[in-house]
Design a protein around this motif. Structure first.
Motif, short mmCIF file in Angstrom:
data_model
loop_
_atom_site.label_atom_id
_atom_site.label_comp_id
_atom_site.label_asym_id
_atom_site.label_seq_id
_atom_site.Cartn_x
_atom_site.Cartn_y
_atom_site.Cartn_z
N ALA A 145 25.19 36.13 104.35
CA ALA A 145 24.00 36.06 105.20
C ALA A 145 23.86 37.30 106.07
N ILE A 146 24.95 37.74 106.68
CA ILE A 146 24.91 38.94 107.53
C ILE A 146 24.53 40.15 106.70
N ALA A 147 25.12 40.29 105.50
CA ALA A 147 24.79 41.42 104.63
C ALA A 147 23.31 41.39 104.26
N ALA A 148 22.76 40.19 103.98
CA ALA A 148 21.35 40.06 103.61
C ALA A 148 20.44 40.45 104.77
N ILE A 149 20.82 40.06 105.98
CA ILE A 149 20.03 40.43 107.17
C ILE A 149 20.09 41.94 107.38
N LEU A 150 21.28 42.51 107.25
CA LEU A 150 21.43 43.96 107.43
C LEU A 150 20.62 44.74 106.39
N LEU A 151 20.52 44.18 105.18
CA LEU A 151 19.75 44.82 104.11
C LEU A 151 18.25 44.55 104.23
N ASP A 152 17.88 43.82 105.29
CA ASP A 152 16.47 43.52 105.57
C ASP A 152 15.81 42.80 104.38
N ASN A 153 16.50 41.77 103.90
CA ASN A 153 16.00 40.89 102.84
C ASN A 153 15.96 41.56 101.46
N TYR A 154 16.58 42.72 101.34
CA TYR A 154 16.67 43.37 100.02
C TYR A 154 17.85 42.76 99.25
N PRO A 155 17.76 42.48 97.95
CA PRO A 155 16.65 42.77 97.03
C PRO A 155 15.66 41.61 96.88
N PHE A 156 15.82 40.57 97.73
CA PHE A 156 14.93 39.40 97.60
C PHE A 156 13.47 39.76 97.80
N ASP A 157 13.21 40.77 98.65
CA ASP A 157 11.82 41.14 98.93
C ASP A 157 11.12 41.75 97.72
N LEU A 158 11.88 42.10 96.69
CA LEU A 158 11.28 42.61 95.47
C LEU A 158 10.66 41.48 94.64
N THR A 160 9.92 38.11 96.24
CA THR A 160 9.15 37.16 97.05
C THR A 160 9.00 37.67 98.48
N SER A 161 7.98 37.17 99.15
CA SER A 161 7.77 37.54 100.55
C SER A 161 8.52 36.60 101.50
N ILE A 162 9.13 35.57 100.93
CA ILE A 162 9.90 34.61 101.74
C ILE A 162 11.15 35.30 102.29
N LYS A 163 11.43 35.04 103.55
CA LYS A 163 12.60 35.65 104.20
C LYS A 163 13.87 34.90 103.78
N ILE A 164 14.34 35.22 102.59
CA ILE A 164 15.54 34.57 102.06
C ILE A 164 16.75 34.85 102.95
N ASP A 165 16.79 36.05 103.52
CA ASP A 165 17.94 36.41 104.37
C ASP A 165 18.05 35.48 105.58
N TYR A 166 16.89 35.10 106.14
CA TYR A 166 16.89 34.20 107.30
C TYR A 166 17.36 32.80 106.89
N PHE A 167 16.93 32.34 105.71
CA PHE A 167 17.37 31.03 105.22
C PHE A 167 18.87 31.04 104.94
N LEU A 168 19.38 32.15 104.43
CA LEU A 168 20.82 32.27 104.20
C LEU A 168 21.58 32.18 105.52
N MET A 169 21.02 32.79 106.56
CA MET A 169 21.66 32.72 107.88
C MET A 169 21.63 31.29 108.42
N LEU A 170 20.53 30.59 108.20
CA LEU A 170 20.45 29.19 108.62
C LEU A 170 21.50 28.34 107.89
#
Length: 197
Positions: A145-158, A160-170
Motif C-alpha cells: 500500500a505504501i509503495a502504491a501511494i508513493l508511486l501515485d497510483n501507478y501502474p493502476f492509473d493506466l 482506471t481512474s479509481i484510486k486503487i492505491d488509497y483502497f490498498l491503504m484502507l
C-alpha cells in the motif's frame, strides 16, 4: 555479526536515506545547489527505490537466517525494530506531504506501539510472544500500500481512474486493526496465566 544481521542493519541505515530523498528542500537552497535542485525534482523517485529495496531486505535477512542457521537474539530484536521504523517513518513523511490522512498513520503506528508494549510485558514474565500469520500478511500489505501511494497510483492509473492505491491503504489499515486484535485475544490467556505463576 552474521550476514543476516548485517542485512537488517543495512535496512535501518537506509531509513535516513529515505528521509533525505523524500524531503522537499527550500527553493532558495535548490537555486543555490544543483544537488538540492536534483533532489527536489527526483528525490521522490529515489525514495521509492530505497523503500522497495529496504522492504525487500526484510524477506532476505529472514531467509538467510533460517537457511544458514543464523537466528540470533540480536536478530530477533533488530528485525521487527527495522520493520517498524521503516513503516513508521514512511507513514509520517507521507502524512506531512499530504499523501495520506493522519488517522491512517495513527492507527498503524499506534497498533505497533500496543503490540510492542504487550511483548515487553510478556518478556518480563519470561514469555516469548511470536509473530503470527496475520501479522506477516499485515506487514506485506502495508509495504504494498505504501509503495502504491508513493508511486501515485501507478501502474493502476493506466487502467482506471479509481484510486486503487488509497483502497490498498484502507485494506492495510483494516488488516492492521484486525491482526492487532487477533494478536491480543490470542495471547491474552497466555499472559494471564503467566501473571498468575
Amino acid at each position: 555479526m552474521n550476514l543476516a544481521n548485517k542485512i537488517t542493519v543495512a535496512r535501518i541505515c537506509l531509513i535516513p536515506l529515505f528521509i533525505l530523498s523524500f524531503s522537499q528542500y527550500p527553493q532558495w537552497l535548490a537555486d543555490e545547489s544543483p544537488f538540492f535542485s536534483f533532489m527536489n525534482q527526483y528525490g521522490i523517485n529515489i525514495a521509492i527505490v530505497v523503500f522497495i529495496v529496504a522492504s525487500g531486505t526484510d524477506k532476505l535477512d529472514g531467509y538467510i537466517a533460517r537457511k544458514y542457521n543464523q537466528i540470533t537474539n540480536l536478530g530477533k530484536l533488530l528485525d521487527p525494530l527495522a520493520d517498524k521504523l521503516l513503516i513508521s517513518v514512511a507513514l509520517i513523511m507521507m502524512v506531512q506531504s499530504g499523501m495520506i490522512p493522519s488517522w491512517m498513520a495513527v492507527i498503524i503506528i499506534g497498533r505497533e506501539f500496543i503490540i510492542t508494549s504487550l511483548r515487553m510485558i510478556a518478556s518480563e514474565q519470561g514469555i516469548a510472544l511470536a509473530a503470527d500469520h496475520f501479522g506477516k500478511i499485515k506487514m506485506v500489505m502495508q509495504v504494498v500500500a505504501i509503495a502504491a501511494i508513493l508511486l501515485d497510483n501507478y501502474p493502476f492509473d493506466l487502467l482506471t481512474s479509481i484510486k486503487i492505491d488509497y483502497f490498498l491503504m484502507l485494506i492495510a489499515v483494516g488488516l492492521t486493526v484486525f491482526s492487532g486484535f487477533n494478536y491480543i485475544i490470542r495471547n491474552f490467556k497466555t499472559l494471564r496465566l503467566g501473571s498468575m505463576k
